[in-house]
Design a protein around this motif. Structure first.
Motif, mmCIF file in Angstrom:
data_model
loop_
_atom_site.group_PDB
_atom_site.id
_atom_site.type_symbol
_atom_site.label_atom_id
_atom_site.label_comp_id
_atom_site.label_asym_id
_atom_site.label_seq_id
_atom_site.Cartn_x
_atom_site.Cartn_y
_atom_site.Cartn_z
ATOM 1 N N PRO A 153 0.786 -1.240 0.000
ATOM 2 C CA PRO A 153 0.000 0.000 0.000
ATOM 3 C C PRO A 153 0.813 1.284 0.000
ATOM 4 C CG PRO A 153 0.005 -0.963 2.182
ATOM 5 C CD PRO A 153 0.753 -1.920 1.304
ATOM 6 N N VAL A 154 2.121 1.213 0.182
ATOM 7 C CA VAL A 154 2.933 2.429 0.135
ATOM 8 C C VAL A 154 4.188 2.165 -0.686
ATOM 9 C CG1 VAL A 154 4.217 1.955 2.271
ATOM 10 C CG2 VAL A 154 3.955 4.309 1.495
ATOM 11 N N LEU A 155 4.567 3.158 -1.480
ATOM 12 C CA LEU A 155 5.769 3.114 -2.311
ATOM 13 C C LEU A 155 6.590 4.355 -1.999
ATOM 14 C CD1 LEU A 155 7.643 2.399 -4.718
ATOM 15 C CD2 LEU A 155 5.917 3.423 -6.225
ATOM 16 N N MET A 156 7.819 4.136 -1.555
ATOM 17 C CA MET A 156 8.704 5.260 -1.268
ATOM 18 C C MET A 156 9.900 5.231 -2.204
ATOM 19 S SD MET A 156 10.804 6.377 2.213
ATOM 20 C CE MET A 156 9.345 6.926 3.098
ATOM 21 N N ILE A 157 10.192 6.378 -2.812
ATOM 22 C CA ILE A 157 11.433 6.568 -3.554
ATOM 23 C C ILE A 157 12.364 7.288 -2.595
ATOM 24 C CG2 ILE A 157 12.556 7.677 -5.512
ATOM 25 C CD1 ILE A 157 8.871 6.620 -5.538
ATOM 26 N N LEU A 158 13.455 6.633 -2.225
ATOM 27 C CA LEU A 158 14.308 7.117 -1.141
ATOM 28 C C LEU A 158 15.685 7.516 -1.654
ATOM 29 C CD1 LEU A 158 14.638 7.545 1.942
ATOM 30 C CD2 LEU A 158 15.414 5.157 2.069
ATOM 31 N N GLY A 159 15.945 8.829 -1.654
ATOM 32 C CA GLY A 159 17.277 9.328 -1.945
ATOM 33 C C GLY A 159 18.038 9.529 -0.647
ATOM 34 N N HIS A 160 19.296 9.909 -0.756
ATOM 35 C CA HIS A 160 20.046 10.112 0.478
ATOM 36 C C HIS A 160 21.116 11.185 0.324
ATOM 37 C CE1 HIS A 160 23.853 8.011 -0.655
ATOM 38 N NE2 HIS A 160 23.053 7.311 -1.436
ATOM 39 N N GLU A 161 21.463 11.742 1.443
ATOM 40 C CA GLU A 161 22.480 12.786 1.537
ATOM 41 C C GLU A 161 23.799 12.306 0.937
ATOM 42 O OE1 GLU A 161 24.219 15.521 5.216
ATOM 43 O OE2 GLU A 161 23.646 13.437 5.583
ATOM 44 N N ARG A 162 24.490 13.231 0.261
ATOM 45 C CA ARG A 162 25.814 12.967 -0.312
ATOM 46 C C ARG A 162 25.844 11.710 -1.190
ATOM 47 N NH1 ARG A 162 27.154 14.789 4.958
ATOM 48 N NH2 ARG A 162 27.523 12.670 5.731
ATOM 49 N N CYS A 163 24.814 11.539 -1.976
ATOM 50 C CA CYS A 163 24.720 10.381 -2.866
ATOM 51 C C CYS A 163 25.830 10.430 -3.918
ATOM 52 C CB CYS A 163 23.354 10.353 -3.548
ATOM 53 S SG CYS A 163 23.144 9.009 -4.730
ATOM 54 N N GLY A 164 26.603 9.353 -4.037
ATOM 55 C CA GLY A 164 27.692 9.315 -5.007
ATOM 56 C C GLY A 164 27.212 9.393 -6.431
ATOM 57 N N ALA A 165 26.082 8.751 -6.719
ATOM 58 C CA ALA A 165 25.539 8.780 -8.083
ATOM 59 C C ALA A 165 25.102 10.193 -8.455
ATOM 60 C CB ALA A 165 24.366 7.811 -8.193
ATOM 61 N N VAL A 166 24.448 10.868 -7.519
ATOM 62 C CA VAL A 166 24.013 12.243 -7.786
ATOM 63 C C VAL A 166 25.216 13.168 -7.895
ATOM 64 C CG1 VAL A 166 22.717 14.196 -6.857
ATOM 65 C CG2 VAL A 166 21.762 11.885 -6.712
ATOM 66 N N THR A 167 26.207 12.963 -7.054
ATOM 67 C CA THR A 167 27.429 13.767 -7.129
ATOM 68 C C THR A 167 28.092 13.611 -8.489
ATOM 69 O OG1 THR A 167 27.800 13.546 -4.739
ATOM 70 C CG2 THR A 167 29.689 14.173 -6.090
ATOM 71 N N ALA A 168 28.150 12.383 -8.978
ATOM 72 C CA ALA A 168 28.738 12.140 -10.298
ATOM 73 C C ALA A 168 27.950 12.841 -11.392
ATOM 74 C CB ALA A 168 28.794 10.639 -10.566
ATOM 75 N N ALA A 169 26.633 12.888 -11.241
ATOM 76 C CA ALA A 169 25.807 13.568 -12.233
ATOM 77 C C ALA A 169 26.024 15.077 -12.188
ATOM 78 C CB ALA A 169 24.338 13.236 -12.001
ATOM 79 N N VAL A 170 26.180 15.624 -10.985
ATOM 80 C CA VAL A 170 26.444 17.059 -10.849
ATOM 81 C C VAL A 170 27.795 17.411 -11.470
ATOM 82 C CG1 VAL A 170 26.918 18.911 -9.197
ATOM 83 C CG2 VAL A 170 24.985 17.355 -8.814
ATOM 84 N N GLN A 171 28.800 16.572 -11.245
ATOM 85 C CA GLN A 171 30.132 16.813 -11.817
ATOM 86 C C GLN A 171 30.152 16.512 -13.302
ATOM 87 O OE1 GLN A 171 32.498 14.238 -9.328
ATOM 88 N NE2 GLN A 171 32.620 15.738 -7.663
ATOM 89 N N ASN A 172 29.410 15.499 -13.725
ATOM 90 C CA ASN A 172 29.224 15.137 -15.133
ATOM 91 C C ASN A 172 30.547 15.026 -15.882
ATOM 92 O OD1 ASN A 172 27.775 14.396 -17.386
ATOM 93 N ND2 ASN A 172 27.314 16.501 -18.013
ATOM 94 N N THR A 173 31.433 14.210 -15.348
ATOM 95 C CA THR A 173 32.695 13.926 -16.018
ATOM 96 C C THR A 173 32.676 12.484 -16.514
ATOM 97 O OG1 THR A 173 33.693 13.303 -13.893
ATOM 98 C CG2 THR A 173 33.987 15.580 -14.639
ATOM 99 N N PRO A 174 33.499 12.149 -17.519
ATOM 100 C CA PRO A 174 33.498 10.780 -18.051
ATOM 101 C C PRO A 174 33.819 9.747 -16.974
ATOM 102 C CG PRO A 174 34.672 12.271 -19.518
ATOM 103 C CD PRO A 174 34.411 13.044 -18.262
ATOM 104 N N LEU A 175 33.105 8.616 -17.025
ATOM 105 C CA LEU A 175 33.295 7.539 -16.065
ATOM 106 C C LEU A 175 33.535 6.225 -16.809
ATOM 107 C CD1 LEU A 175 30.384 8.488 -13.654
ATOM 108 C CD2 LEU A 175 32.815 8.693 -13.157
#
Length: 236
Positions: A140-162
């Motif tokens: 009955p409940v669906l949560m999309i859970l992000g988190h502080e200092r997420c490495g994936a989000v940090t990589a997206a913000v920096q947007n450098t080749p990986l």
């Protein structure tokens, strides 16, 4: 063998329990009979969406206060759910080792249907997994859970080749980063919130998920986990 085969194999494995029709066949009579059979076999959660969300958040408060109850972690529970599962919540969260849903929400075996992927992003596979949980298992409940200092989000913000395929989840987060590029404050933290909201929007493309939500059988929320305090905050 082409590059698509692993994805197809994973999807086939996931859908194996409901046959080759897949979750997309919700409108067909056969799918309805399958769903009814599943419901007959499974003691679906008796909680309504608000109660299910409150159960998650109460568990998180116990975690933060170091008052853990460790529910549903006994040998009896293992046997109870050995033939069928009836989780009360579905959580799409980051694969980060510091954010295990059962621990931060103080739950146990069979309580949470976990879908974990770097950056808590929505992919065809994660949508299919969530559809399985909400449509067939009836969470009955669906949560999309992000988190502080997420490495994936940090990589997206920096947007450098990986290297390798690491950049694939970066591409999935870039639209969220674009939304906050002119916002004041910490870019990564802003992007964590924006990414949760963006991934929630992508889930709306699933008719199975939206139908459950519109009927009042499912509540969809976005959360942010604080690595420093252990607190989950509802942000969407």
């Amino acid at each position: 063998m082409n590059d698509d085969n692993p994805r197809i194999d994973r999807r086939n494995f996931l859908m194996g329990s409901i046959g080759t029709l897949g979750l997309a066949a919700t409108a067909s009579p056969l799918f309805g009979r399958i769903q009814s059979a599943q419901a007959a076999e499974l003691p679906l959660s008796s909680l309504n969406p608000d109660e299910a969300l409150q159960k998650l958040m109460d568990g998180n408060q116990r975690f933060v206060r170091h008052q853990l109850q460790h529910p549903d972690q006994t040998e009896a529970r293992v046997h109870e759910v050995s033939q069928a599962q009836h989780p009360f919540a579905t959580v799409l969260s980051c694969a980060d080792s510091r954010v295990p849903a059962e621990i931060v929400f103080d739950q146990g075996i069979g309580d949470i249907f976990d879908v974990r992927i770097a950056g808590n992003i929505v992919t065809p596979e994660s949508i299919g997994s969530i559809e399985y949980a909400v449509a067939l298992l009836g969470t009955p409940v669906l949560m999309i859970l992000g988190h502080e200092r997420c490495g994936a989000v940090t990589a997206a913000v920096q947007n450098t080749p990986l290297p390798g395929k690491i950049g694939t989840f970066v591409e999935a987060i870039l639209p969220a980063v674009e939304r906050i590029k002119n916002q004041p404050g910490d870019a990564v933290d802003n992007a964590v919130t924006a990414n949760v909201q963006y991934q929630m929007e992508l889930l709306q493309r699933s008719s199975l998920i939206t139908e459950r939500a519109e009927s009042g059988q499912l509540k969809i929320v976005g959360g942010r986990y604080d690595l420093d305090t252990g607190t989950v905050q509802i942000i969407a």
